[in-house]
Write a protein that holds these residues in place. Sequence first.
Motif, PDB file in Angstrom:
ATOM      1  N   THR A  82       0.842  -1.192   0.000  1.00  0.00           N
ATOM      2  CA  THR A  82       0.000   0.000   0.000  1.00  0.00           C
ATOM      3  C   THR A  82       0.876   1.241   0.000  1.00  0.00           C
ATOM      4  O   THR A  82       1.733   1.386   0.872  1.00  0.00           O
ATOM      5  CB  THR A  82      -0.901   0.027   1.249  1.00  0.00           C
ATOM      6  OG1 THR A  82      -1.672  -1.174   1.283  1.00  0.00           O
ATOM      7  CG2 THR A  82      -1.812   1.245   1.250  1.00  0.00           C
ATOM      8  N   PRO A  83       0.705   2.111  -0.930  1.00  0.00           N
ATOM      9  CA  PRO A  83       1.540   3.313  -0.953  1.00  0.00           C
ATOM     10  C   PRO A  83       1.382   4.122   0.334  1.00  0.00           C
ATOM     11  O   PRO A  83       0.295   4.243   0.879  1.00  0.00           O
ATOM     12  CB  PRO A  83       1.003   4.083  -2.175  1.00  0.00           C
ATOM     13  CG  PRO A  83       0.293   3.060  -3.005  1.00  0.00           C
ATOM     14  CD  PRO A  83      -0.233   2.055  -2.045  1.00  0.00           C
ATOM     15  N   LEU A  84       2.489   4.650   0.838  1.00  0.00           N
ATOM     16  CA  LEU A  84       2.445   5.411   2.076  1.00  0.00           C
ATOM     17  C   LEU A  84       1.565   6.647   1.930  1.00  0.00           C
ATOM     18  O   LEU A  84       0.867   7.034   2.858  1.00  0.00           O
ATOM     19  CB  LEU A  84       3.869   5.819   2.480  1.00  0.00           C
ATOM     20  CG  LEU A  84       4.812   4.662   2.847  1.00  0.00           C
ATOM     21  CD1 LEU A  84       6.200   5.210   3.178  1.00  0.00           C
ATOM     22  CD2 LEU A  84       4.256   3.871   4.011  1.00  0.00           C
ATOM     23  N   GLY A  85       1.595   7.254   0.785  1.00  0.00           N
ATOM     24  CA  GLY A  85       0.765   8.433   0.586  1.00  0.00           C
ATOM     25  C   GLY A  85      -0.718   8.112   0.675  1.00  0.00           C
ATOM     26  O   GLY A  85      -1.485   8.853   1.287  1.00  0.00           O
ATOM     27  N   GLU A  86      -1.136   7.000   0.106  1.00  0.00           N
ATOM     28  CA  GLU A  86      -2.542   6.607   0.160  1.00  0.00           C
ATOM     29  C   GLU A  86      -2.953   6.263   1.582  1.00  0.00           C
ATOM     30  O   GLU A  86      -4.052   6.607   2.031  1.00  0.00           O
ATOM     31  CB  GLU A  86      -2.769   5.409  -0.769  1.00  0.00           C
ATOM     32  CG  GLU A  86      -4.227   4.981  -0.889  1.00  0.00           C
ATOM     33  CD  GLU A  86      -5.091   6.032  -1.554  1.00  0.00           C
ATOM     34  OE1 GLU A  86      -6.314   6.021  -1.333  1.00  0.00           O
ATOM     35  OE2 GLU A  86      -4.528   6.877  -2.296  1.00  0.00           O
ATOM     36  N   ALA A  87      -2.077   5.560   2.326  1.00  0.00           N
ATOM     37  CA  ALA A  87      -2.385   5.195   3.708  1.00  0.00           C
ATOM     38  C   ALA A  87      -2.542   6.448   4.573  1.00  0.00           C
ATOM     39  O   ALA A  87      -3.453   6.539   5.401  1.00  0.00           O
ATOM     40  CB  ALA A  87      -1.287   4.297   4.272  1.00  0.00           C
ATOM     41  N   LYS A  88      -1.659   7.414   4.387  1.00  0.00           N
ATOM     42  CA  LYS A  88      -1.766   8.650   5.165  1.00  0.00           C
ATOM     43  C   LYS A  88      -3.032   9.418   4.811  1.00  0.00           C
ATOM     44  O   LYS A  88      -3.685  10.009   5.684  1.00  0.00           O
ATOM     45  CB  LYS A  88      -0.534   9.530   4.901  1.00  0.00           C
ATOM     46  CG  LYS A  88      -0.465  10.770   5.785  1.00  0.00           C
ATOM     47  CD  LYS A  88       0.798  11.562   5.521  1.00  0.00           C
ATOM     48  CE  LYS A  88       0.908  12.748   6.486  1.00  0.00           C
ATOM     49  NZ  LYS A  88      -0.277  13.614   6.435  1.00  0.00           N
ATOM     50  N   LYS A  89      -3.385   9.379   3.541  1.00  0.00           N
ATOM     51  CA  LYS A  89      -4.598  10.060   3.122  1.00  0.00           C
ATOM     52  C   LYS A  89      -5.821   9.439   3.778  1.00  0.00           C
ATOM     53  O   LYS A  89      -6.707  10.144   4.285  1.00  0.00           O
ATOM     54  CB  LYS A  89      -4.720  10.000   1.598  1.00  0.00           C
ATOM     55  CG  LYS A  89      -5.956  10.677   1.047  1.00  0.00           C
ATOM     56  CD  LYS A  89      -6.021  10.560  -0.469  1.00  0.00           C
ATOM     57  CE  LYS A  89      -7.293  11.200  -1.016  1.00  0.00           C
ATOM     58  NZ  LYS A  89      -7.379  11.060  -2.485  1.00  0.00           N
ATOM     59  N   GLN A  90      -5.878   8.102   3.799  1.00  0.00           N
ATOM     60  CA  GLN A  90      -6.998   7.420   4.441  1.00  0.00           C
ATOM     61  C   GLN A  90      -7.026   7.706   5.941  1.00  0.00           C
ATOM     62  O   GLN A  90      -8.097   7.898   6.529  1.00  0.00           O
ATOM     63  CB  GLN A  90      -6.907   5.916   4.184  1.00  0.00           C
ATOM     64  CG  GLN A  90      -7.100   5.533   2.723  1.00  0.00           C
ATOM     65  CD  GLN A  90      -6.939   4.048   2.500  1.00  0.00           C
ATOM     66  OE1 GLN A  90      -6.683   3.281   3.419  1.00  0.00           O
ATOM     67  NE2 GLN A  90      -7.108   3.616   1.248  1.00  0.00           N
ATOM     68  N   HIS A  91      -5.837   7.740   6.566  1.00  0.00           N
ATOM     69  CA  HIS A  91      -5.766   8.039   8.001  1.00  0.00           C
ATOM     70  C   HIS A  91      -6.297   9.435   8.294  1.00  0.00           C
ATOM     71  O   HIS A  91      -7.092   9.643   9.226  1.00  0.00           O
ATOM     72  CB  HIS A  91      -4.311   7.907   8.471  1.00  0.00           C
ATOM     73  CG  HIS A  91      -4.100   8.337   9.886  1.00  0.00           C
ATOM     74  ND1 HIS A  91      -3.756   9.631  10.220  1.00  0.00           N
ATOM     75  CD2 HIS A  91      -4.190   7.657  11.060  1.00  0.00           C
ATOM     76  CE1 HIS A  91      -3.646   9.734  11.525  1.00  0.00           C
ATOM     77  NE2 HIS A  91      -3.894   8.547  12.062  1.00  0.00           N
TER      78      HIS A  91
END
Length: 298
Positions: A82-91
């Motif tokens: 999972t891309p870190l950017g996508e995970a941070k966005k979801q968080h």
Amino acid sequence: MKWSKLPKLTPDEPTPPRDPAASMSLINDVIRHPLDPSYEAAAAKKRAAGLAPTSGTRSPLLILVMVLIGFGLAVSALTLRTPLGEAKKQHDELVSRINKGQTLIDQRSRSVTGLNTEIAGLQESALSRGNRQDTTDELHVAEAVAGAVAVHGPGFVLSVNDAKDAGTDAQGDPRTSGSDTGRVTSADLQMVVNGLWEAGAEAIAINGQRVTSLTAIRFAGEAILVNYRPLVPPYDISIIGPSGLHAAFDKNAGGNYLSTISKGVGVRSSWRTSQNVQLPEAPSVSLNYARPAKEKSQ
């Protein structure tokens, strides 16, 4: 006497220099002939028979297979990662939704509190117009008993806490179900609260949670729930009641139970007196039964 002709003596001829690579003949032989003689003979035999070397026909297929395997592994890695950017966005989105939901809950809670205050004022006004002081007093008592309103008055605070050497689990956590030695449980609080009611308590709260006849004291996961709110020790039980409540509690079943677990497993408890114990209202009070007030005959 004849002398035989002796060979002509000549100066010694210089010895040719030694080849420095003579000692590396084995290494040179391995470099020049890397194949074992048996393999080289077999390959020469195939070439003589007109057969192409095996490696020549299979190398393109081998390269293609290896490329496909590498491509598949790369695709799998990209799919699972999972891309870190996508995970941070979801968080961030989740945190934002929680904050908005909490803000909405606070707004509606304030609205409910305001409406309850307005309803109470209208009730007071209606009862005062009808000169029904007895009904007003009954209503106030009923609200206090049901926990519908906050109350204050003289009373006590009973603090109940885990033992100093309370059992812990493998990670050292005393709040898991795998380690209950010396810990205060929901059953302990139930026994204590019932003993306080028996001793004459008029209103009770545990760590700020009002206890009524509809309150559930349960153990769930790592905490004791009161009114479905998780509490952590020490458990401060605030009580409004008569001055003799402490002595009456020590003599009934609840007091005997608290004394037993204190001596048996080390559960700690302490009392203090207060002239102004303040208890909040219950989180929600539902009206299940009602009857009309009878008008007095003129």
